[in-house]
Design an enzyme around this catalytic site. Structure first.
Site, PDB file in Angstrom:
ATOM      1  N   HIS A 130       0.835  -1.212   0.000  1.00 42.20           N
ATOM      2  CA  HIS A 130       0.000   0.000   0.000  1.00 42.20           C
ATOM      3  C   HIS A 130       0.864   1.254   0.000  1.00 42.20           C
ATOM      4  O   HIS A 130       0.663   2.167  -0.804  1.00 42.20           O
ATOM      5  CB  HIS A 130      -0.941   0.040   1.211  1.00 42.20           C
ATOM      6  CG  HIS A 130      -1.493   1.411   1.442  1.00 42.20           C
ATOM      7  ND1 HIS A 130      -2.532   1.929   0.704  1.00 42.20           N
ATOM      8  CD2 HIS A 130      -1.086   2.417   2.266  1.00 42.20           C
ATOM      9  CE1 HIS A 130      -2.746   3.183   1.077  1.00 42.20           C
ATOM     10  NE2 HIS A 130      -1.897   3.502   2.025  1.00 42.20           N
ATOM     11  N   HIS A 135       1.442   5.262  -2.736  1.00 41.22           N
ATOM     12  CA  HIS A 135       1.864   6.637  -2.438  1.00 41.22           C
ATOM     13  C   HIS A 135       3.067   7.136  -3.230  1.00 41.22           C
ATOM     14  O   HIS A 135       3.140   8.326  -3.531  1.00 41.22           O
ATOM     15  CB  HIS A 135       2.199   6.759  -0.945  1.00 41.22           C
ATOM     16  CG  HIS A 135       1.010   6.726  -0.039  1.00 41.22           C
ATOM     17  ND1 HIS A 135       0.153   7.808   0.108  1.00 41.22           N
ATOM     18  CD2 HIS A 135       0.513   5.757   0.768  1.00 41.22           C
ATOM     19  CE1 HIS A 135      -0.805   7.494   0.979  1.00 41.22           C
ATOM     20  NE2 HIS A 135      -0.610   6.250   1.394  1.00 41.22           N
ATOM     21  N   GLU A 176      -5.613   9.598   0.519  1.00 36.21           N
ATOM     22  CA  GLU A 176      -5.954   8.170   0.520  1.00 36.21           C
ATOM     23  C   GLU A 176      -7.084   7.790  -0.442  1.00 36.21           C
ATOM     24  O   GLU A 176      -7.026   6.750  -1.080  1.00 36.21           O
ATOM     25  CB  GLU A 176      -6.318   7.702   1.939  1.00 36.21           C
ATOM     26  CG  GLU A 176      -5.164   7.724   2.934  1.00 36.21           C
ATOM     27  CD  GLU A 176      -4.048   6.727   2.629  1.00 36.21           C
ATOM     28  OE1 GLU A 176      -4.197   5.898   1.715  1.00 36.21           O
ATOM     29  OE2 GLU A 176      -3.008   6.804   3.314  1.00 36.21           O
TER      30      GLU A 176
HETATM   31 CO    CO Z   1      -1.727   5.361   2.870  1.00 40.15          CO
END
Ligand code: CO
Ligand code: PHE
Length: 276
Positions: A130, A135, A176
């Site tokens: 993740h 990101h 997010e």
């Molecule tokens: Co995150």
């Protein structure tokens, strides 16, 4: 993302430095973990052309880290040239103040451990997949990179003002779970959806969730759920809109917001402008 506490988290926090960073210890990843990484990447990479924003697609193509869990030092050499950001290895979620401090200094904390094979579809705590896949690509975009640093600085201030809950909602609904308008239609730029096999097609294509035009104060009033697909997404025009809307001093916003009740995650208000 931010965490309320570092208790009962699955990372190993025992050998970390005072700023919560650790060595990545790349050589310690097993062949099975690299194989799991490849499978996670392959699933997401197949969805990205249809559902991710242009900036994410472009970065992913240049980086191409699909072959194995990446070495953080290698991506850092490229990031330094692109936007001056760095990633730092951490055991997992960090206390808010530590997390904000890293962002304010253009350092993005990336969890070192990878999920278990049985967590292929779903994981509660952010892992290296993740944090990295979701990101890192946008850290290469100058406008987004500046927004994230400003967010970190704003976080340190929100901490002093007792406003972290309101500011965390902004992180949730932008960094997010943010959506963005493009010529090809609405696309995803939020890491929580870009790293999710199920939610990436859902957030863009399903008729179920609300897609509401970005509105800073509305977002900072809006609760969110951390264990289901989102009921509401907020859509920006471009990263400049995000940067400009968040440029003013938030102190009076926090004071005004304290007088309102929070909005439940699924509610549509009469004043909302629907997107798409
Ligand atoms: Co995150
Ligand atoms: N301008 C905000 C403040 O004064 C800081 C901030 C910037 C917050 C960008 C979020 C995102 O608090």
């Amino acid at each position: 993302m931010t965490g309320e506490t570092t208790h009962n988290l699955r990372g190993d926090y025992s050998g970390m430095r005072p700023d919560y960073t650790v060595e990545q210890a790349w050589a310690a990843y097993s062949p099975a973990e690299h194989e799991l990484w490849r499978r996670l990447c392959a699933r997401q990479a197949a969805l990205v052309p249809q559902f991710a924003c242009r900036e994410f697609i472009d970065s992913l193509a240049t980086l191409d880290f699909s072959a194995a869990i990446p070495r953080f030092d290698e991506v850092n050499a490229k990031l330094a040239r692109a936007t001056g950001w760095q990633i730092v290895a951490v055991p997992g979620l960090l206390p808010d103040r530590v997390f904000f401090g890293h962002l304010a200094s253009r350092r993005f904390p990336v969890t070192v451990w990878l999920r278990k094979p049985e967590e292929f579809d779903y994981i509660v705590e952010p892992d290296v997949f993740h944090d990295f896949f979701g990101h890192v690509p946008l850290l290469f975009d100058p406008a987004f990179a500046d927004y994230l640093q400003a967010y970190g600085q704003g976080g340190l201030k929100a901490d002093r003002l007792g406003a972290i809950e309101m500011l965390s909602r902004l992180y949730w609904y932008t960094v997010e779970f943010g959506l963005i308008e493009t010529l090809a239609g609405i696309r995803a730029y939020g890491a929580g959806i870009l790293s999710s096999g199920g939610e990436l097609p859902y957030c863009v294509g399903s008729g179920e969730p609300n897609r509401i035009r970005f509105d800073l104060l509305r977002i900072m009033r809006t609760r969110y759920k951390i264990d289901t697909f989102q009921e509401t997404y907020f859509v920006i025009r471009d990263f400049r809109e995000l940067f400009e809307a968040t440029e003013p001093d938030f102190t009076p916003y926090y004071e005004a917001l304290a007088r309102f009740d929070p909005v439940p995650a699924g509610t549509v208000l009469p004043t909302d402008r629907l997107a798409g």
